[in-house]
Design a protein around this motif. Structure first.
Motif, PDB file in Angstrom:
ATOM      1  N   HIS A  44      39.448  39.041  51.643  1.00 24.38           N
ATOM      2  CA  HIS A  44      40.291  39.671  52.658  1.00 24.38           C
ATOM      3  C   HIS A  44      41.760  39.429  52.341  1.00 24.38           C
ATOM      4  O   HIS A  44      42.194  38.288  52.176  1.00 24.38           O
ATOM      5  N   LEU A  45      42.522  40.514  52.252  1.00 17.88           N
ATOM      6  CA  LEU A  45      43.928  40.442  51.879  1.00 17.88           C
ATOM      7  C   LEU A  45      44.760  41.277  52.838  1.00 17.88           C
ATOM      8  O   LEU A  45      44.282  42.273  53.393  1.00 17.88           O
ATOM      9  N   SER A  46      46.006  40.889  53.015  1.00 12.52           N
ATOM     10  CA  SER A  46      46.925  41.674  53.812  1.00 12.52           C
ATOM     11  C   SER A  46      47.287  42.956  53.064  1.00 12.52           C
ATOM     12  O   SER A  46      47.506  42.947  51.854  1.00 12.52           O
ATOM     13  N   ALA A  47      47.354  44.067  53.806  1.00 18.85           N
ATOM     14  CA  ALA A  47      47.629  45.354  53.168  1.00 18.85           C
ATOM     15  C   ALA A  47      49.074  45.469  52.708  1.00 18.85           C
ATOM     16  O   ALA A  47      49.372  46.240  51.811  1.00 18.85           O
ATOM     17  N   GLY A  48      49.971  44.708  53.297  1.00 15.12           N
ATOM     18  CA  GLY A  48      51.387  44.946  53.057  1.00 15.12           C
ATOM     19  C   GLY A  48      52.042  44.095  51.991  1.00 15.12           C
ATOM     20  O   GLY A  48      53.258  44.162  51.832  1.00 15.12           O
ATOM     21  N   SER A  49      51.270  43.292  51.264  1.00 17.36           N
ATOM     22  CA  SER A  49      51.912  42.425  50.277  1.00 17.36           C
ATOM     23  C   SER A  49      51.067  42.355  49.017  1.00 17.36           C
ATOM     24  O   SER A  49      49.842  42.512  49.070  1.00 17.36           O
ATOM     25  N   PRO A  50      51.698  42.097  47.868  1.00 19.93           N
ATOM     26  CA  PRO A  50      50.934  41.996  46.618  1.00 19.93           C
ATOM     27  C   PRO A  50      50.087  40.727  46.615  1.00 19.93           C
ATOM     28  O   PRO A  50      50.331  39.784  47.374  1.00 19.93           O
ATOM     29  N   SER A  51      49.084  40.701  45.756  1.00 20.38           N
ATOM     30  CA  SER A  51      48.191  39.556  45.666  1.00 20.38           C
ATOM     31  C   SER A  51      48.289  38.914  44.280  1.00 20.38           C
ATOM     32  O   SER A  51      48.327  39.605  43.262  1.00 20.38           O
ATOM     33  N   ALA A  52      48.299  37.588  44.268  1.00 21.23           N
ATOM     34  CA  ALA A  52      48.290  36.837  43.015  1.00 21.23           C
ATOM     35  C   ALA A  52      46.899  36.296  42.705  1.00 21.23           C
ATOM     36  O   ALA A  52      46.755  35.469  41.803  1.00 21.23           O
ATOM     37  N   LEU A  53      45.873  36.768  43.433  1.00 24.17           N
ATOM     38  CA  LEU A  53      44.542  36.193  43.273  1.00 24.17           C
ATOM     39  C   LEU A  53      44.012  36.371  41.851  1.00 24.17           C
ATOM     40  O   LEU A  53      43.409  35.448  41.290  1.00 24.17           O
ATOM     41  N   ALA A  54      44.217  37.534  41.255  1.00 27.42           N
ATOM     42  CA  ALA A  54      43.727  37.742  39.887  1.00 27.42           C
ATOM     43  C   ALA A  54      44.375  36.753  38.927  1.00 27.42           C
ATOM     44  O   ALA A  54      43.704  36.192  38.050  1.00 27.42           O
ATOM     45  N   LEU A  55      45.670  36.505  39.077  1.00 21.77           N
ATOM     46  CA  LEU A  55      46.367  35.550  38.215  1.00 21.77           C
ATOM     47  C   LEU A  55      45.837  34.133  38.439  1.00 21.77           C
ATOM     48  O   LEU A  55      45.635  33.365  37.480  1.00 21.77           O
ATOM     49  N   ILE A  56      45.580  33.783  39.701  1.00 23.64           N
ATOM     50  CA  ILE A  56      45.048  32.452  40.020  1.00 23.64           C
ATOM     51  C   ILE A  56      43.695  32.253  39.355  1.00 23.64           C
ATOM     52  O   ILE A  56      43.432  31.212  38.734  1.00 23.64           O
ATOM     53  N   LEU A  57      42.828  33.248  39.445  1.00 23.03           N
ATOM     54  CA  LEU A  57      41.495  33.122  38.864  1.00 23.03           C
ATOM     55  C   LEU A  57      41.544  33.211  37.338  1.00 23.03           C
ATOM     56  O   LEU A  57      40.713  32.604  36.651  1.00 23.03           O
ATOM     57  N   ASP A  58      42.488  33.962  36.812  1.00 25.46           N
ATOM     58  CA  ASP A  58      42.627  34.037  35.356  1.00 25.46           C
ATOM     59  C   ASP A  58      42.972  32.670  34.775  1.00 25.46           C
ATOM     60  O   ASP A  58      42.513  32.308  33.685  1.00 25.46           O
ATOM     61  N   ARG A  59      43.758  31.907  35.504  1.00 19.92           N
ATOM     62  CA  ARG A  59      44.162  30.578  35.045  1.00 19.92           C
ATOM     63  C   ARG A  59      43.113  29.511  35.365  1.00 19.92           C
ATOM     64  O   ARG A  59      43.187  28.405  34.825  1.00 19.92           O
ATOM     65  N   ALA A  60      42.175  29.845  36.248  1.00 18.70           N
ATOM     66  CA  ALA A  60      41.223  28.836  36.716  1.00 18.70           C
ATOM     67  C   ALA A  60      40.108  28.555  35.728  1.00 18.70           C
ATOM     68  O   ALA A  60      39.517  27.467  35.754  1.00 18.70           O
ATOM     69  N   GLY A  61      39.772  29.517  34.890  1.00 22.53           N
ATOM     70  CA  GLY A  61      38.642  29.335  33.989  1.00 22.53           C
ATOM     71  C   GLY A  61      38.807  30.131  32.712  1.00 22.53           C
ATOM     72  O   GLY A  61      39.838  30.778  32.489  1.00 22.53           O
ATOM     73  N   THR A 338      45.195  36.193  56.551  1.00 23.44           N
ATOM     74  CA  THR A 338      45.025  37.482  55.882  1.00 23.44           C
ATOM     75  C   THR A 338      46.191  37.788  54.950  1.00 23.44           C
ATOM     76  O   THR A 338      46.283  38.884  54.427  1.00 23.44           O
ATOM     77  N   THR A 339      47.084  36.821  54.757  1.00 20.47           N
ATOM     78  CA  THR A 339      48.150  37.046  53.785  1.00 20.47           C
ATOM     79  C   THR A 339      47.589  36.884  52.385  1.00 20.47           C
ATOM     80  O   THR A 339      46.689  36.090  52.141  1.00 20.47           O
ATOM     81  N   ALA A 340      48.095  37.644  51.468  1.00 22.20           N
ATOM     82  CA  ALA A 340      47.560  37.625  50.117  1.00 22.20           C
ATOM     83  C   ALA A 340      47.911  36.303  49.436  1.00 22.20           C
ATOM     84  O   ALA A 340      49.035  35.830  49.543  1.00 22.20           O
ATOM     85  N   PRO A 341      46.937  35.702  48.700  1.00 20.28           N
ATOM     86  CA  PRO A 341      47.229  34.477  47.974  1.00 20.28           C
ATOM     87  C   PRO A 341      48.098  34.752  46.756  1.00 20.28           C
ATOM     88  O   PRO A 341      48.129  35.836  46.245  1.00 20.28           O
TER      89      PRO A 341
END
Length: 341
Positions: A44-61, A338-341
């Motif tokens: 679940h992400l906020s519609a109004g802001s970009p998300s860094a989740l892909a970058l976080i997971l890319d660095r995680a493993g 609901t703010t994007a990580p």
């Protein structure tokens, strides 16, 4: 007729919400670099802001993680992350991004991702429910299991927010209930395990309908009009009448907004609190204006009207104090970010 060869469950769909970043990092960090499946992640992400989740997971493993692109092929050994304000769906080996109606107030929604995987992947799918509140993902996980797939659920005692795992387990029986740090190794084992073909029941009409709505939006006549088959409840998103779509307590309006009973109750609770806050503001303003008028009149002509304004100010202030105490006592820390990580 020759024997049908075993297959592998190589599509893993993962749903997370509040507390989900930590759980997702734990899952991804435990996957090996030669993981033979693909992970499709919806949080679940906020519609109004970009998300860094892909970058976080890319660095995680060791696996590359990227924001999903419409029409991109689903490749093994890759983590695909739903972008803000788009449902992430699957279709014949490719990713689909959709602006279909929100579900439980969310886009992306976990149920939308899980349903699409159940429809297009059938027994090739593993569904994973991680930390979060309420019950998004539970109905979708049920659809995956009904179509021959597997369910993996984070141990509710290990989740920062246990609502989503507990609700998933209330609908789906599975032996795969483990801590987030153990899910990566479990997925690697399950994806590599050959599976003998089994007869899979066809997707139900309601599953196909809801999947199509997530892809294309609702068309005229998709559901009976609320006045003919109405639940008596109102959609928090558009204030239209809601129709109950199945006995599990899930609802849709004419626009296609979807709600579970839990999410609907939570949304109406938010509306109730907002209404009380508006009432509190009105009472505070009424008390302030009445005091000002009472003071102005007392300076020129004491008694009579000035006393009535003073009494009105006291009455409004007392009502505001009562309402303020109620709101403070009833308030709880927000359970879901609901703010994007």
């Amino acid at each position: 007729m020759g024997a049908v060869s075993p297959f592998r469950r190589d599509l893993v769909v993962v749903g997370a919400s509040a507390g989900g970043v930590e759980a997702l990092r734990a899952v991804v960090s435990a996957l090996p670099s030669d993981f033979p499946g693909a992970l499709v992640v919806t949080m679940h992400l906020s519609a109004g802001s970009p998300s860094a989740l892909a970058l976080i997971l890319d660095r995680a493993g060791p696996l590359p993680a990227r924001s999903a692109r419409h029409g991109a092929p689903i490749e093994p050994g890759t983590v695909y992350v739903a972008p803000p304000d788009r449902h992430l769906l699957t279709d014949d080996g490719v990713l689909v991004l959709s602006q279909g109606p929100t579900e439980n107030g969310h886009r992306p929604a976990i149920n939308a991702t899980f349903r699409s995987a159940a429809v297009t992947g059938g027994p090739n799918v593993i569904g994973v429910v991680l930390s979060g509140v309420l019950d998004d993902g539970a109905a979708g996980l049920r659809a995956i299991v009904d179509r021959g797939g597997l369910a993996v659920v984070q141990d509710p005692g290990d989740a920062l927010y246990s609502g989503m795992p507990m609700n998933a387990l209330s609908l789906v029986e599975t032996e795969h209930v483990v801590r987030a740090g153990e899910i990566g190794a479990l997925l690697d084992k399950l994806v590599r395990m050959p599976v003998e073909p089994v007869e899979v029941p066809p997707a139900s009409d309601i599953l196909l309908l809801e999947d199509r709505i997530a892809r294309d939006g609702v068309r005229a006549g998709a559901f009976p009009p609320a006045e003919q088959n109405g639940s008596g409840y109102t959609c928090p998103d558009c204030q239209g009448g809601l129709t109950e779509v199945d006995p599990m307590g899930r609802y849709r309006c004419r626009i296609g907004h979807a709600w579970s009973a839990q999410a609907l109750l939570a949304a109406h609770d938010d509306e109730f609190r907002f209404a009380l806050q508006k009432a509190l503001r009105a009472l505070d303003e009424k008390a302030g204006l009445a005091r000002k008028l009472a003071a102005q009149l007392s300076a020129r002509r004491p008694g009579g009207l000035a006393e009535r304004y003073a009494a009105s100010a006291k009455e409004a202030a007392e009502a505001a104090d009562t309402l303020r105490r109620f709101l403070l006592e009833a308030s709880e820390p927000a359970e879901e970010q609901t703010t994007a990580p």
